[in-house]
Design an enzyme around this catalytic site. Sequence first.
Site, PDB file in Angstrom:
ATOM      1  N   LYS A   1      -7.685   1.155  -2.267  1.00  0.00           N
ATOM      2  CA  LYS A   1      -6.940   0.867  -0.764  1.00  0.00           C
ATOM      3  C   LYS A   1      -6.999   2.051   0.029  1.00  0.00           C
ATOM      4  CE  LYS A   1      -5.243  -1.734   2.482  1.00  0.00           C
ATOM      5  NZ  LYS A   1      -3.876  -2.334   2.406  1.00  0.00           N
TER       6      LYS A   1
ATOM      7  N   THR B   1       0.905  -1.041   0.064  1.00  0.00           N
ATOM      8  CA  THR B   1       0.063  -0.089  -0.104  1.00  0.00           C
ATOM      9  C   THR B   1       0.930   1.308  -0.216  1.00  0.00           C
ATOM     10  OG1 THR B   1      -1.835  -1.067   1.163  1.00  0.00           O
ATOM     11  CG2 THR B   1      -1.816   1.384   1.170  1.00  0.00           C
TER      12      THR B   1
END
Length: 336
Positions: A209, A134
């Site tokens: 995300k 991420t």
Amino acid sequence: MAASLRLLGAASGLRYWSRRLRPAAGSFAAVCSRSMASKTPVGFIGLGNMGNPMAKNLMKHGYPLIIYDVFPDACKEFQDAGEQVVSSPADVAEKADRIITMLPTSINAIEAYSGANGILKKVKKGSLLIDSSTIDPAVSKELAKEVEKMGAVFMDAPVSGGVGAARSGNLTFMVGGVEDEFAAAQELLGCMGSNVVYCGAVGTGQAAKICNNMLLAISMIGTAETMNLGIRLGLDPKLLAKILNMSSGRCWSSDTYNPVPGVMDGVPSANNYQGGFGTTLMAKDLGLAQDSATSTKTPILLGSLAHQIYRMMCAKGYSKKDFSSVFQFLREEETF
């Protein structure tokens, strides 16, 4: 370009696929006997809390692995199981034309791809590089440009579901990249997740995300505040959780990952907030959301407040605890 990537790192039409059938569970050693020995090796870089079980699920599906982690001890059980361990990301790229990276931050991803011993030093033309870290969407886009120059393909595919879903192979992958390459990515990601979603161009996986984790942080703080208030009003925490989870306040933080010790088994709150998704990583992801909100002029009032709360937690000794430890933090901070 490498310099600009490092600066970015420091600063910081839906398609759905679901796999329903899973192989029977077995021991880690047992699954390493190749039932599908013809499958070509897959490179895997980053064997932390999430990467370790993800790599094991690839092994369960018969994929030989080429392994690298900056901490050699993280590779030992894979080496003992017969997987090949190498000494750099470049060595992974030399031996595998499909590589998955699972790293903590933008800076780590930049180093793994563009560093002195990075993937791009030895990547082969036509290779598929999938980054499940991420990171800042802008970093993903810059990495994709660098990878494209080498004749390879880059896709961002961050995950949701936490360590439990990583172990069970039930992660959700949010994938950004060239749509024509989605099927190739899906073949591998489907071994590690039950949901693989195509989001659009490179960077859209990261965008999805970041939005998800901002909502997760907000809902976890709300659940922790609610549980704390109810307990102080004399409610039994298990009873309160039961009521919430059959009422309109129900959310993932209350019914699957409850932050109150003793309410649920098998979650970090039942283990002194060890394991799971660290407070430092949540603060990092909220920082990415804050940066994205600033660049797009998007108001995120609760997201910004959540960011500050998790930053305070890091400063107060919670950095290595799971992010659900916000409940403990709120219980101990009487001055709010």
